[in-house]
Design an enzyme around this catalytic site. Structure first.
Site, PDB file in Angstrom:
ATOM      1  N   GLU A 241       0.818  -1.172   0.073  1.00 36.91           N
ATOM      2  CA  GLU A 241       0.224  -0.122  -0.027  1.00 36.91           C
ATOM      3  C   GLU A 241       0.711   1.203   0.073  1.00 36.91           C
ATOM      4  OE1 GLU A 241      -3.753   1.451   2.568  1.00 36.91           O
ATOM      5  OE2 GLU A 241      -2.021   1.133   3.751  1.00 36.91           O
TER       6      GLU A 241
ATOM      7  N   LYS B  69      -8.752   3.238  -2.504  1.00 33.85           N
ATOM      8  CA  LYS B  69      -9.139   2.482  -0.980  1.00 33.85           C
ATOM      9  C   LYS B  69     -10.578   3.106  -0.935  1.00 33.85           C
ATOM     10  CE  LYS B  69      -7.267   1.967   3.423  1.00 33.85           C
ATOM     11  NZ  LYS B  69      -6.223   1.919   4.332  1.00 33.85           N
TER      12      LYS B  69
ATOM     13  N   CYS C  26      -4.835  -2.767   3.024  1.00 32.36           N
ATOM     14  CA  CYS C  26      -4.710  -2.564   4.426  1.00 32.36           C
ATOM     15  C   CYS C  26      -6.132  -3.016   5.106  1.00 32.36           C
ATOM     16  CB  CYS C  26      -4.421  -1.131   4.675  1.00 32.36           C
ATOM     17  SG  CYS C  26      -3.795  -0.985   6.508  1.00 32.36           S
TER      18      CYS C  26
END
Length: 342
Positions: A45, A127, A161
């Protein structure tokens, strides 16, 4: 589509807050992976320009200089750096799953792209909801990025994540028959003593995804060295106060949750490799397929809106008859409500 795919997971330290240097390092790792026979390489990430550790360790006032540098070293989807990485993917005939800070207008997003072996971008996602203090720097996305794509290597998807702790997001991915999932994680060498953020917890999330989804999961993580901790110094010139050291946990898990790779030392940079046999997916799903024969849609079901959303809709692009004209006509307004049997 290949029945066996060789993949590489990155465990490395970015050149903190340096877009061009980390891009060069990205291409070096792609070349190394390709020379070792890998057909796909997975990056962490926000690998470029590194995870913004300052969000967790500095007051808002102290973050200002870091924020400016971070924005300056983030990249747009049509940047020269992305172009160089795409060209390298084609040159080395390797697919790439890349995490980076994406600059789009005045906003930043925690983005991932999948580049195929010809250099084409086959998935661009962001995200869905940044975690905790990340929301002070990054914007949110929409459901269009919760997507698995067909490639020459199989059906591939990715999440960032703590998206791996969103049960409904995961389920939306499971329904798309993934074969390879890339779990992009940040530097695990910060706040590793916090149970919810510890490497052990994060690897458990990745392993659970493999078991629930019946898919191969490739985890890629950043590491932080003593020198790297000085990239985010305190006012007194000391290392980042949340630095706990190392943080490398590159892994590959099979669809039955088996660990397929020999772990590197958490403080060591490198690549880990795994050869994925898709026949293992069939065997795993005979036992457990939560989005298939092991589901109960008559009891629980997911409402999933995967349409791209935009903050502005230009009226000239709308149908000539507006929604109000079609649905709020006089006849519709005059209609008596239908009684509901109780």
């Amino acid at each position: 589509m290949n029945e066996t795919v060789r993949v590489a997971a990155v465990q490395a330290e970015p050149v903190w807050l340096d877009l061009d240097a980390t891009t060069d390092k990205t291409i070096d790792l792609m070349r190394e992976a390709s020379e070792s026979g890998a057909q796909l390489i997975a990056f962490p990430e926000t690998w470029i320009p590194g995870y913004p550790v300052f969000l967790w360790s500095h007051s808002v006032f102290e973050q200002m200089d870091f924020v400016a540098r971070y924005r300056a070293n983030s990249m747009s989807i049509d940047s020269d750096q992305i172009r160089k990485i795409r060209e390298a993917a084609s040159q080395y005939s390797i697919s790439v799953v890349l995490g980076f800070s994406e600059k789009d207008g005045g906003s930043l997003y925690m983005a991932q792209i999948i580049i195929d072996e010809t250099g084409e971008i086959v998935l661009h996602r962001r995200k869905l909801k940044p975690t905790h203090v990340e929301r002070t720097l990054f914007g949110e996305s929409d459901g269009s990025g919760i997507k698995v794509v067909d490639t020459a290597l199989g059906r591939i998807g990715a999440l960032n994540c703590f998206e791996h702790l969103q049960p409904l997001t995961k389920y939306a991915m499971y329904t798309q028959n993934q074969q390879i999932h890339v779990a992009g994680w940040p530097c695990l060498g910060v706040m590793g003593d916090v149970p919810a953020l510890s490497p052990e917890t994060i690897m458990a999330c990745s392993q659970t995804y493999a078991l629930e989804g019946g898919t191969f999961v490739i985890t890629a993580t950043q590491i932080m060295s003593d020198e790297g901790a000085m990239a985010f110094p305190t006012v007194g010139g000391k290392p980042s106060p949340v630095y706990t050291g190392g943080g490398g946990y590159a892994r590959a898990y099979g669809p039955d949750s088996t660990l397929l790779t020999e772990p590197l030392d958490p403080a060591t940079e490198g690549l880990v490799f795994a050869d994925l046999d898709f026949g293992a997916i069939e065997a795993a799903k005979l036992t457990l397929d939560p989005a298939g024969h092991y589901s109960r849609p008559d009891v629980t079901a997911l409402l999933f809106d995967n349409r791209p959303q935009a903050p502005v809709v230009q009226t000239q692009k709308l149908p000539q008859a507006s929604w109000h004209e079609e649905n709020l006509s006089s006849s519709a307004l005059d209609t008596e409500p239908t009684p509901i049997d109780m």
